[in-house]
Design an enzyme around this catalytic site. Structure first.
Site, PDB file in Angstrom:
ATOM      1  N   GLY A 185       1.160  -1.027  -0.178  1.00  0.00           N
ATOM      2  CA  GLY A 185      -0.051   0.305   0.013  1.00  0.00           C
ATOM      3  C   GLY A 185       1.019   0.798   0.013  1.00  0.00           C
ATOM      4  O   GLY A 185       0.512   2.751  -0.361  1.00  0.00           O
ATOM      5  N   GLY A 210       3.054   2.137  -2.441  1.00  0.00           N
ATOM      6  CA  GLY A 210       3.181   2.533  -3.245  1.00  0.00           C
ATOM      7  C   GLY A 210       4.816   2.706  -3.805  1.00  0.00           C
ATOM      8  O   GLY A 210       5.026   3.107  -4.789  1.00  0.00           O
ATOM      9  N   SER A 211       5.310   1.561  -3.961  1.00  0.00           N
ATOM     10  CA  SER A 211       6.626   1.163  -3.737  1.00  0.00           C
ATOM     11  C   SER A 211       7.204   0.577  -4.872  1.00  0.00           C
ATOM     12  O   SER A 211       8.169   0.910  -6.018  1.00  0.00           O
ATOM     13  CB  SER A 211       7.239   0.593  -3.147  1.00  0.00           C
ATOM     14  OG  SER A 211       6.480  -0.967  -2.721  1.00  0.00           O
ATOM     15  N   ALA A 229      12.177  -0.496   7.329  1.00  0.00           N
ATOM     16  CA  ALA A 229      13.075   0.190   7.626  1.00  0.00           C
ATOM     17  C   ALA A 229      12.720   1.710   6.892  1.00  0.00           C
ATOM     18  O   ALA A 229      13.681   2.340   6.545  1.00  0.00           O
ATOM     19  CB  ALA A 229      14.095  -0.173   8.326  1.00  0.00           C
ATOM     20  N   ARG A 260      13.004   2.007   3.782  1.00  0.00           N
ATOM     21  CA  ARG A 260      14.037   1.581   3.121  1.00  0.00           C
ATOM     22  C   ARG A 260      13.757   2.086   1.782  1.00  0.00           C
ATOM     23  O   ARG A 260      14.694   1.904   0.928  1.00  0.00           O
ATOM     24  CB  ARG A 260      14.634  -0.258   3.074  1.00  0.00           C
ATOM     25  CG  ARG A 260      13.917  -1.062   2.645  1.00  0.00           C
ATOM     26  CD  ARG A 260      14.726  -2.511   3.098  1.00  0.00           C
ATOM     27  NE  ARG A 260      15.571  -3.022   2.180  1.00  0.00           N
ATOM     28  CZ  ARG A 260      16.603  -3.644   2.559  1.00  0.00           C
ATOM     29  NH1 ARG A 260      17.462  -2.748   3.314  1.00  0.00           N
ATOM     30  NH2 ARG A 260      17.481  -3.922   1.456  1.00  0.00           N
ATOM     31  N   THR A 277      12.305   2.632  -1.265  1.00  0.00           N
ATOM     32  CA  THR A 277      13.181   4.040  -2.016  1.00  0.00           C
ATOM     33  C   THR A 277      14.876   4.224  -2.282  1.00  0.00           C
ATOM     34  O   THR A 277      14.863   4.451  -3.606  1.00  0.00           O
ATOM     35  CB  THR A 277      12.065   5.318  -2.377  1.00  0.00           C
ATOM     36  OG1 THR A 277      11.050   5.247  -2.309  1.00  0.00           O
ATOM     37  CG2 THR A 277      12.376   6.728  -2.994  1.00  0.00           C
ATOM     38  N   GLY A 295      14.258   7.427   3.284  1.00  0.00           N
ATOM     39  CA  GLY A 295      13.303   6.917   3.719  1.00  0.00           C
ATOM     40  C   GLY A 295      12.489   7.852   3.670  1.00  0.00           C
ATOM     41  O   GLY A 295      12.669   8.616   4.733  1.00  0.00           O
ATOM     42  N   GLY A 315       8.471   7.355   5.733  1.00  0.00           N
ATOM     43  CA  GLY A 315       7.284   6.478   5.756  1.00  0.00           C
ATOM     44  C   GLY A 315       6.764   5.479   6.770  1.00  0.00           C
ATOM     45  O   GLY A 315       6.105   5.782   7.195  1.00  0.00           O
ATOM     46  N   GLU A 316       8.056   6.281   8.195  1.00  0.00           N
ATOM     47  CA  GLU A 316       7.764   6.029   9.959  1.00  0.00           C
ATOM     48  C   GLU A 316       7.928   7.327  10.806  1.00  0.00           C
ATOM     49  O   GLU A 316       7.162   7.156  11.276  1.00  0.00           O
ATOM     50  CB  GLU A 316       8.621   4.789   9.862  1.00  0.00           C
ATOM     51  CG  GLU A 316       8.567   3.444   9.601  1.00  0.00           C
ATOM     52  CD  GLU A 316       9.419   2.999   9.836  1.00  0.00           C
ATOM     53  OE1 GLU A 316       9.478   1.452  10.693  1.00  0.00           O
ATOM     54  OE2 GLU A 316      10.582   2.121   8.426  1.00  0.00           O
TER      55      GLU A 316
END
Lengths: 261, 782
Positions: free
Chosen positions: B506, B508-509, B546, B548, B550, B736, B738-739
């Site tokens: 989800g 989008g990678s 993590a 990672r 992208t 990165g 995401g988190e």
């Protein structure tokens, strides 16, 4: 996981009444029954579909008697959108428009809501405050009960296994009525219906009580109001301890009745 | 034809919006049977007997499998501590632990028969809290476990259990002496709840063991990690184990490492059929959660309000099995003291076994736990020192290029600029009003609350809601081990198939990686297809964790594209019969003696037909741009403004500001989506989410009572800022995302509520009754 189930369908009330018993559970929206079955709390052999019974789907206004009669299988959405309900029972319509979520409102019904007798519910509280009555039928007998007589405890009604709720007769809303709820979680934490006139304070408390609890007081009877609030047995659950709920209730009554409860 | 730069639409959007995307839960294999898990009804007990006769005789039942039936197979899994039985062996360690599995022809038959498996227990003391487990003589694990191989990322498990799953420390200078000499010492203790990484898809797996091979389709974030553990359990070569991962309906770290796959696999082995195992929400909550934590931070400041020391103690409630928590603890230690200049440091961390659902990775990976106490401590310190909390942070934040931890990559971010961006967006009240004179140490009355407009729909018309704001920052040494492989296969028409083992959950990678490939190869987005991760066909990838992908996988894709261009060049030279130095590549063309050829022309020429393909491979390891670890520091920088209803204690997030310090946004909309999603998950922890154990059992194993953020909880105003300074090691300067935006949110909300109410919170979530209690406390103190 849901067990395999039988399905009984009938277009008329007699067909439904002939089928319903302990092992044949009446079913309309399924928003209460299906989760209960999923958890294994209710294990009927079959469900009896009420959705096709016209007699359970009506919303009828009797101007002479000043009542709206609502079929038990009317969904929350239809109730909240119905012009006659919005005109004569605006507080009930507004409460129905905020029940659960869009999915529940689209499929869940007034009858299912009352018959499941989940304490954390809005409609029971509002209907008790309105003095509504319920018609209950079985193949044997037809009874008329107050909502207070229908809902006798948490998840407990006075219905016999072969009886179903057919209609709810609701007197037109009196002036001075309001309903307010605290809903921090999926279900309401506290619901308060008020009917305030120059002479009377009618207070109905739901959600935090086992079933909707009503007090009728003379306007200005702050001592009576305080005694009522202090005497309520309020639930202790994840939505908060009793002292929290009592504080929120006092604060709401204080704002709306101009009284320190 | 669409240009591959900027916010292109997600390449999986059509499938997902039309409901046609396939997930592990949708998968079926021929002749597949269904499993139902019999779960423990005790928190801690010896198993004295399992009576399965009645279940075995039930309609449709093929097998009832317990740990006794597993023959030569491994009994336990765990990539750091091999402590986790696939099915309970001799004892159970939490309520809900898998004890047996019923296999039947239909899911209903399996579920019905599961209720006919009778397990006898001999109760042991149920240690459902970390403090109690540390104090108890009763051991949850009586034995130590040998590591499953080499120490995983250098994390060696605790030698003797004592209900301690892991212990670690980080120190430099002399924190004790520096604190003793400090002008001001401020101490904060804060509790972080047990949270469930709610994803729309739960844990699901299909497994098919056949002689000498194992095929698994599951919701694993890290298929290659799962393959490794399955190969060990089954004593199979890696190549004989195939793990396929279709779309995952949300991961958030909760699906990292091995979860349901060993169970499905051993049951397939025992039953001789392909098996499907699914979980409901309760089963998912009983599979993995995040580590709960109690963190105490003591910070010493000199007379100039500069940090001279921080002394931090972290205690994790790790649950029944270690899973990834030892690594989470180590990272939590690294992230707990914040991106500040801390000349003297001591951090001690302990992960404690308890008789609760096992904890593991969760978005933020130890950072939110530490940041809650660490950042709240900065706000309390600011109040004590009489300094604006933004100014206190500005004075202590590290600068770009500064060392955070010796031997690690220097800070690759401008945190002061990020903080300034938050403050500018937040439009917070002037600092003079933001720190009213404190009445007592550790308490503050918020002057800004008095001027807050009454916007609460008429409630509490007398006083109006209280207002407060908070900012917080964090920096995480991304555990993004730079081991990644990408393959680009260019077809005879110049279109490309990109193969990576990154999982699409989800985030989008697949879209972002396709954008990188399209950009590198000069082809439109439509010309790039990205394969689903499948260990039999897609190349090696360490993890999808993590934040990672992208950065690290992006570099691998970029390298694969470079390799592809080199191969095209060599083939063009060969076809033309010229030496390589007479060819060059630019603007998406191969030039031979100045004559331009499209890649498709090169391929067709070389094969002598309208056929064939040319492959490029990119490999990333600890070398070059990714030699120094971490590959990037993941930054979290947020601000919030809240209002608090004084009657009900309800908190409304009036404004959320996120700064995505990502170096470069390959797809800005996807990055903003990550920031908003992460921040919203942080708001869930800050305000609502908590797994509550009452006695042995979880009291809220459902989404009615475990409340996750809903649409109506969305902040009334959201400002999403992207800071693109090109300062990352990834392609085009990427770092990165995401988190990061989750990590500081609980702390920022706690600070904001503390400022509004006048009492600093000591725990989250700040549910209405808890905020009401703070309000009572504040009223009693005035």
């Amino acid at each position: 996981m849901l067990p395999e189930l039988g399905l009984v369908r009938s277009d008329d009330l007699d067909g439904v009444l002939a089928a319903v018993d302990y092992d044949h559970a009446p079913y309309a929206g399924g928003t209460e029954l299906v989760p209960a079955m999923g958890l294994g709390l209710r294990r009927p052999a079959a469900v009896v579909d009420l959705k096709r019974v016209e007699a359970l789907r009506g919303i009828d206004v009797d101007a002479g008697a000043a009542t709206v009669t609502i079929g038990a299988a009317v969904t929350h959405r239809r109730l909240s959108d119905h012009p006659a309900v919005r005109e004569h029972l605006p507080t009930l319509a507004a409460a129905a428009s905020r029940v659960g979520n869009a999915r529940v409102r689209s499929t869940g019904t007034v009858g299912g809501n009352l018959c499941f007798a989940e304490p954390r519910s809005d409609l029971g509280c509002v209907l008790v405050a309105l003095g509504a009555t319920a018609e209950v039928r079985s193949a044997r007998v037809t009874r008329t009960l107050s909502i207070d007589e229908l809902i006798v405890g948490a998840f407990e009604t006075s219905l016999e296994p072969d009886e179903i709720l057919t209609t709810i007769a609701v007197p037109f809303e009196p002036p001075g009525m309001s309903y307010w709820k605290l809903q921090s979680y999926e279900r309401p934490t506290l619901g308060v219906a008020l009917v305030v006139s120059e002479s009377r304070w009618e207070v109905t408390v739901g959600a935090a009580t086992e079933r909707p609890t009503r007090a009728v007081l003379a306007a200005g009877d702050t001592a009576g109001l305080a005694a009522f609030v202090d005497g309520l047995e309020l639930s202790d659950d994840m939505t908060g301890p009793p002292e929290y709920k009592r504080s929120v209730l006092r604060s709401h009554l204080g704002r709306n009745l101009g009284a320190t409860a | 034809m669409s240009v591959p730069t900027g916010s292109v639409p997600r390449s999986d959007g059509w499938e997902k919006v039309t409901g046609r995307a396939r997930y592990a839960v949708d998968m079926a294999l021929p002749n597949m049977a269904h499993a139902a898990v019999v779960r423990s009804e005790r928190a801690h007990a010896r198993i004295t007997g399992i009576d399965r006769a009645e279940a075995q005789a039930a309609p449709g039942v093929i097998a009832v499998v317990t740990a006794d039936d597993l023959g030569y197979l491994g009994r336990r899994f765990g990539h750091i501590v091999c402590d986790h039985p696939i099915l309970a062996v001799d004892k159970v360690r939490y309520y809900g632990e898998p004890v047996a599995v019923v296999v039947a022809e239909t899911p209903q038959q399996a579920a019905d028969a599961a209720e006919l498996v009778w397990v006898d227990y001999d109760d042991l003391p149920a240690l459902t809290g970390a403090a109690g487990a540390l104090a108890s003589d009763a051991l949850i694990h009586e034995q130590s476990y040998p590591p499953p191989g080499e120490a995983f990322l250098g994390v060696a498990p605790a030698a003797s259990t004592d209900n301690v799953a892991h212990h670690d420390e980080l120190a430099w200078g002399d924190a004790g002496a520096a604190l003793a000499a400090a002008a001001t010492v401020v101490e904060t203790t804060a509790s972080f709840p047990l949270v469930y990484g709610y994803a729309m898809e739960t844990y699901n797996a299909v497994a098919d063991w056949q002689h000498g091979s194992l095929h698994v389709i599951s919701t694993a974030q890290h298929p290659l990690m799962v393959r490794k553990e399955l190969a060990r359990i089954f004593s199979l070569p890696l190549a004989a184990v195939r793990v396929e991962v279709p779309y995952i309906g949300g991961g958030y770290g909760s699906k990292s490492y091995t979860k349901l796959e060993p169970l499905a696999s051993v049951v397939s082995w025992a039953a001789g059929r392909p098996i499907k195992v699914t979980t409901d929400i309760e089963g998912a909550m009983n599979t993995t959660r995040a580590d709960g934590a109690v963190v105490t931070v003591r910070t010493g400041f000199d007379a100039g309000a500069r940090i001279c020391a921080r002394d931090i103690e972290i205690r994790f409630d790790t649950g029944a099995y270690a899973d990834n928590s030892p690594l989470v603890l180590t990272k939590s230690i690294n992230r707990s003291f914040g991106p500040y200049r801390v000349p003297n440091l001591r951090v001690r961390g302990t992960a404690v076994y308890t008789n609760t659902s096992p904890a593991s990775s969760y978005r933020g990976f130890g950072a939110p736990q530490g940041a809650l106490a660490g950042e709240l401590n900065m706000d309390m310190a600011a109040e004590r020192l009489g300094i604006d909390p933004v100014e206190l942070r500005r004075r202590n934040l590290l600068a770009p290029g500064d060392t955070i931890i010796d031997g690690k990559r220097p800070l690759d971010a401008d945190l002061v600029a990020d903080l300034d961006a938050i403050v500018a967006a937040l439009e917070r009240p002037a600092p003079s009003g933001a720190h009213a004179p404190a009445d007592v140490a550790g308490r503050v009355r918020a002057a800004d609350s008095a001027s807050a407009p009454a916007t609460d729909g008429g409630h509490d018309a007398g006083s109006g809601p209280l207002r407060g704001w908070g900012v917080a920052v964090s920096a995480s040494d991304a555990g993004a081990s730079p081991i990644s492989t990408a393959q680009v296969r260019m077809h005879a028409d110049g279109s490309v198939t990109l193969l990576v083992s990154s999982t699409e959950m989800g985030q989008g990678s697949r879209t972002a990686l396709a954008q990188i490939a399209a950009r590198e190869l000069g082809v439109p987005m439509e010309a790039v297809a990205v394969g689903q991760s499948d260990t039999r066909f897609t190349p090696f990838e360490w993890t999808t964790g993590a934040s990672r992908t992208t950065t690290v996988v992006g570099l691998a894709v970029q390298a694969a594209c470079t390799d592809l261009w080199n191969n095209l060049r060599a083939k063009a030279a060969e076809s033309a019969g010229v030496s390589l130095d007479r060819t060059e590549v630019h603007d998406g063309r191969v030039y031979v003696d100045g004559e331009a050829l499209t890649p498709a022309e090169v391929i067709r020429q070389w094969f002598g037909a309208d056929a064939g393909e040319v492959v490029g491979v990119g490999v990333i390891r600890r070398d070059g741009a990714t030699e120094m670890l971490p590959p990037f520091w993941e930054i979290g920088a947020v601000g919030v403004e809240v209002s608090v209803d004084t009657a009900t204690g309800e908190v409304t997030v009036e404004h959320l500001v996120t700064v995505g310090d990502v170096g470069h946004a390959v797809n800005p909309d996807l990055v903003k989506g990550q920031d908003l999603g992460a921040a919203t998950q942080g708001l869930g922890i800050a305000l609502w989410e908590e797994m509550v154990y009452d006695g042995e059992q979880l009291t809220n194993p459902n989404l009615i009572e475990y409340r996750v953020p809903r649409l109506r909880d969305t902040p009334r105003r959201i400002t999403s800022v992207l800071a693109e300074r090109g300062d990352g090691a990834g392609p085009y300067g990427v770092k990165g995302a995401g988190e990061g935006a989750l990590n500081p949110v609980p702390a920022a909300v706690a600070a904001a509520v503390g400022r509004a109410v006048g009492v600093w919170p000591t725990e989250v979530p700040l549910t209405p009754p808890r905020v009401w209690s703070l309000l009572q406390e504040a009223a009693n103190e005035v």
